[in-house]
Motif scaffolding. Structure first.
Motif, PDB file in Angstrom:
ATOM      1  N   TYR A 167       0.780  -1.301   0.077  1.00 23.35           N
ATOM      2  CA  TYR A 167      -0.118   0.010   0.048  1.00 23.35           C
ATOM      3  C   TYR A 167       0.956   1.311  -0.105  1.00 23.35           C
ATOM      4  CZ  TYR A 167      -3.190  -3.247   1.570  1.00 23.35           C
ATOM      5  OH  TYR A 167      -4.172  -4.523   1.762  1.00 23.35           O
TER       6      TYR A 167
ATOM      7  N   PHE B 207      -1.250   9.467  -6.009  1.00 20.77           N
ATOM      8  CA  PHE B 207      -1.438   8.403  -6.888  1.00 20.77           C
ATOM      9  C   PHE B 207      -3.036   8.315  -7.101  1.00 20.77           C
ATOM     10  CE2 PHE B 207       2.009   7.050  -4.373  1.00 20.77           C
ATOM     11  CZ  PHE B 207       3.101   6.550  -5.258  1.00 20.77           C
ATOM     12  N   THR B 208      -3.661   7.661  -7.816  1.00 25.64           N
ATOM     13  CA  THR B 208      -4.774   7.219  -8.054  1.00 25.64           C
ATOM     14  C   THR B 208      -5.165   5.776  -8.187  1.00 25.64           C
ATOM     15  OG1 THR B 208      -5.046   7.661 -10.673  1.00 25.64           O
ATOM     16  CG2 THR B 208      -5.402   9.513  -9.374  1.00 25.64           C
ATOM     17  N   LYS B 209      -6.319   5.445  -7.442  1.00 28.84           N
ATOM     18  CA  LYS B 209      -6.633   3.971  -7.743  1.00 28.84           C
ATOM     19  C   LYS B 209      -7.962   3.960  -7.900  1.00 28.84           C
ATOM     20  CE  LYS B 209      -6.347  -0.564  -5.943  1.00 28.84           C
ATOM     21  NZ  LYS B 209      -6.185  -1.563  -4.495  1.00 28.84           N
ATOM     22  N   ASP B 210      -8.721   3.193  -8.628  1.00 26.28           N
ATOM     23  CA  ASP B 210      -9.994   3.094  -9.170  1.00 26.28           C
ATOM     24  C   ASP B 210     -10.602   4.623  -9.391  1.00 26.28           C
ATOM     25  OD1 ASP B 210      -9.942   0.404  -9.074  1.00 26.28           O
ATOM     26  OD2 ASP B 210     -10.226   0.270  -7.030  1.00 26.28           O
ATOM     27  N   GLU B 211     -10.000   5.395  -9.901  1.00 23.50           N
ATOM     28  CA  GLU B 211     -10.176   6.954  -9.866  1.00 23.50           C
ATOM     29  C   GLU B 211     -10.070   7.592  -8.685  1.00 23.50           C
ATOM     30  OE1 GLU B 211     -13.575   7.152 -12.295  1.00 23.50           O
ATOM     31  OE2 GLU B 211     -12.980   6.344 -14.031  1.00 23.50           O
ATOM     32  N   GLN B 212      -9.837   7.118  -7.731  1.00 27.10           N
ATOM     33  CA  GLN B 212      -9.685   7.915  -6.399  1.00 27.10           C
ATOM     34  C   GLN B 212      -8.412   8.395  -5.942  1.00 27.10           C
ATOM     35  OE1 GLN B 212     -12.776   8.410  -4.617  1.00 27.10           O
ATOM     36  NE2 GLN B 212     -13.806   7.632  -6.357  1.00 27.10           N
TER      37      GLN B 212
ATOM     38  N   LEU C 211       4.255  -1.073  -6.278  1.00 28.25           N
ATOM     39  CA  LEU C 211       2.784  -0.746  -6.368  1.00 28.25           C
ATOM     40  C   LEU C 211       2.120  -0.311  -7.888  1.00 28.25           C
ATOM     41  CD1 LEU C 211       2.897   2.156  -3.579  1.00 28.25           C
ATOM     42  CD2 LEU C 211       2.313  -0.283  -3.338  1.00 28.25           C
TER      43      LEU C 211
ATOM     44  N   ASN D  10      -0.789  -1.245  -8.964  1.00 28.34           N
ATOM     45  CA  ASN D  10      -2.141  -1.021  -9.046  1.00 28.34           C
ATOM     46  C   ASN D  10      -2.543   0.430  -8.438  1.00 28.34           C
ATOM     47  OD1 ASN D  10      -2.693  -3.856  -9.568  1.00 28.34           O
ATOM     48  ND2 ASN D  10      -2.680  -4.397  -7.125  1.00 28.34           N
ATOM     49  N   TYR D  11      -1.363   1.138  -8.277  1.00 28.88           N
ATOM     50  CA  TYR D  11      -1.665   2.552  -8.016  1.00 28.88           C
ATOM     51  C   TYR D  11      -1.041   3.670  -9.184  1.00 28.88           C
ATOM     52  CZ  TYR D  11      -3.237   1.269  -3.594  1.00 28.88           C
ATOM     53  OH  TYR D  11      -3.793   0.646  -2.362  1.00 28.88           O
ATOM     54  N   GLU D  12      -1.609   4.361  -9.630  1.00 28.96           N
ATOM     55  CA  GLU D  12      -1.081   4.871 -10.853  1.00 28.96           C
ATOM     56  C   GLU D  12      -0.731   6.557 -10.313  1.00 28.96           C
ATOM     57  OE1 GLU D  12      -0.361   6.236 -14.588  1.00 28.96           O
ATOM     58  OE2 GLU D  12      -1.023   4.345 -14.279  1.00 28.96           O
TER      59      GLU D  12
END
Length: 297
Positions: free
Chosen positions: A181, A203-208, A257, A259-261
């Motif tokens: 994380y 970062f963003t993940k699932d647009e959050q 990470l 999965n984190y953009e």
């Protein structure tokens, strides 16, 4: 500073009745108009305008300057007319470009070389600096900037997107653990680019949106220095994907990470005016747009 351009700006201020109006009429930033006016008053060694909250009026010196500037512009137009009628088949002249070390080394070379192959009468003069360049003072025609905090007063054209990737060597991750994380980054030595995200990485993940607090024992204002340290297993770094994609493909670096953009940055062409560009500069900017779009794919 170009005196013909300064005269044009001053005449436009008077005709439009404001600095804002002149900036809009000339397609120029307000700060640039202010700078040209300051130079005019410096050359005249006198105040040229009375400024109030409602309007601008000419001083006595300003009236004389206005008449002289109009005459100068009329003469310049007459002299330029035969040249304008003689159509130039190819762009020519010198284009002075300012950019960072990363842009100069990793992004621009192929694009500039292809442009020079097509337009051999153009000369490109690149000035490398990680500091924000003053276009007028440093006589720069074009600055390439990577940022999400572009000054609204400057004139800029979007060229593309610079995406980043968090990465480290397999050796470092085996020794210090694999972050799962963003909060796990607090336990790691993060090698930080001093001009961006010095203590927070976004970062963003699932647009959050997700924000991680980071720290480390090495920072620099040049990403290539941090890349060298990462390759030696000294920590985790946020790097431009352009610079490390081959290293990721070759497994010399591993994504962290995944999965984190990381927050993407815009790439911009910054220049003094859209209206008064040389054919060479206009052609180069037009070529850079598809060039950077191709780099992003």
């Amino acid at each position: 500073m170009d005196r013909i351009k300064a005269a044009e700006v001053f005449v436009s201020i008077v005709e439009q009745g404001s600095l804002v109006g002149a900036a809009q009429a000339l397609d120029m930033s307000r700060s640039m108009v202010t700078r040209y006016l300051a130079e005019m008053e410096s050359w005249a060694n006198a105040q040229l305008l009375h400024r109030s909250t409602r309007k601008l009026t000419l001083t006595v010196a300003g009236e004389k300057a206005f008449i002289s500037c109009r005459s100068m512009l009329d003469f310049a137009k007459e002299v330029a007319t035969p040249i304008a009628q003689d159509v130039i088949a190819q762009p020519e002249g010198t284009i002075r470009i300012a950019c960072s070390q990363f842009v100069a080394a990793d992004l621009l070379p192929k694009g500039i070389e292809a442009f020079l192959d097509d337009y051999p009468k153009v000369r490109i003069d690149v000035h490398v600096s990680n500091q924000v360049t003053h276009l007028v003072e440093d006589r720069i025609d074009l600055a390439i900037r990577i940022t999400n905090e572009l000054d609204p007063n400057i004139i800029a054209r979007p060229l593309g997107i610079c995406r980043s990737v968090l990465c480290a060597t397999e050796d470092y991750l085996k020794r210090h653990g694999y972050p799962v994380y963003p909060d796990d980054l607090a336990k790691h030595n993060c090698l930080i680019y001093a001009n961006f995200g010095k203590s927070l990485w976004h970062f963003t993940k699932d647009e959050q949106p997700v924000v991680a607090t980071v720290s480390g024992n090495y920072s620099a204002n040049e990403s290539s220095l941090l890349l060298q340290a990462v390759l030696k297993g000294r920590g985790i770094s946020l790097q431009p994907r352009y610079a490390v994609q081959q290293l990721l493909d070759d497994k010399k670096l591993l994504p962290v990470l995944p999965n984190y953009e990381p927050l993407a940055l815009g790439i911009y062409a910054v220049y003094r005016s859209r209206k008064h560009q040389s054919l060479a500069l206009r052609t180069l900017i037009d070529r850079l747009v598809p060039y950077f779009e191709h780099l992003a794919t």
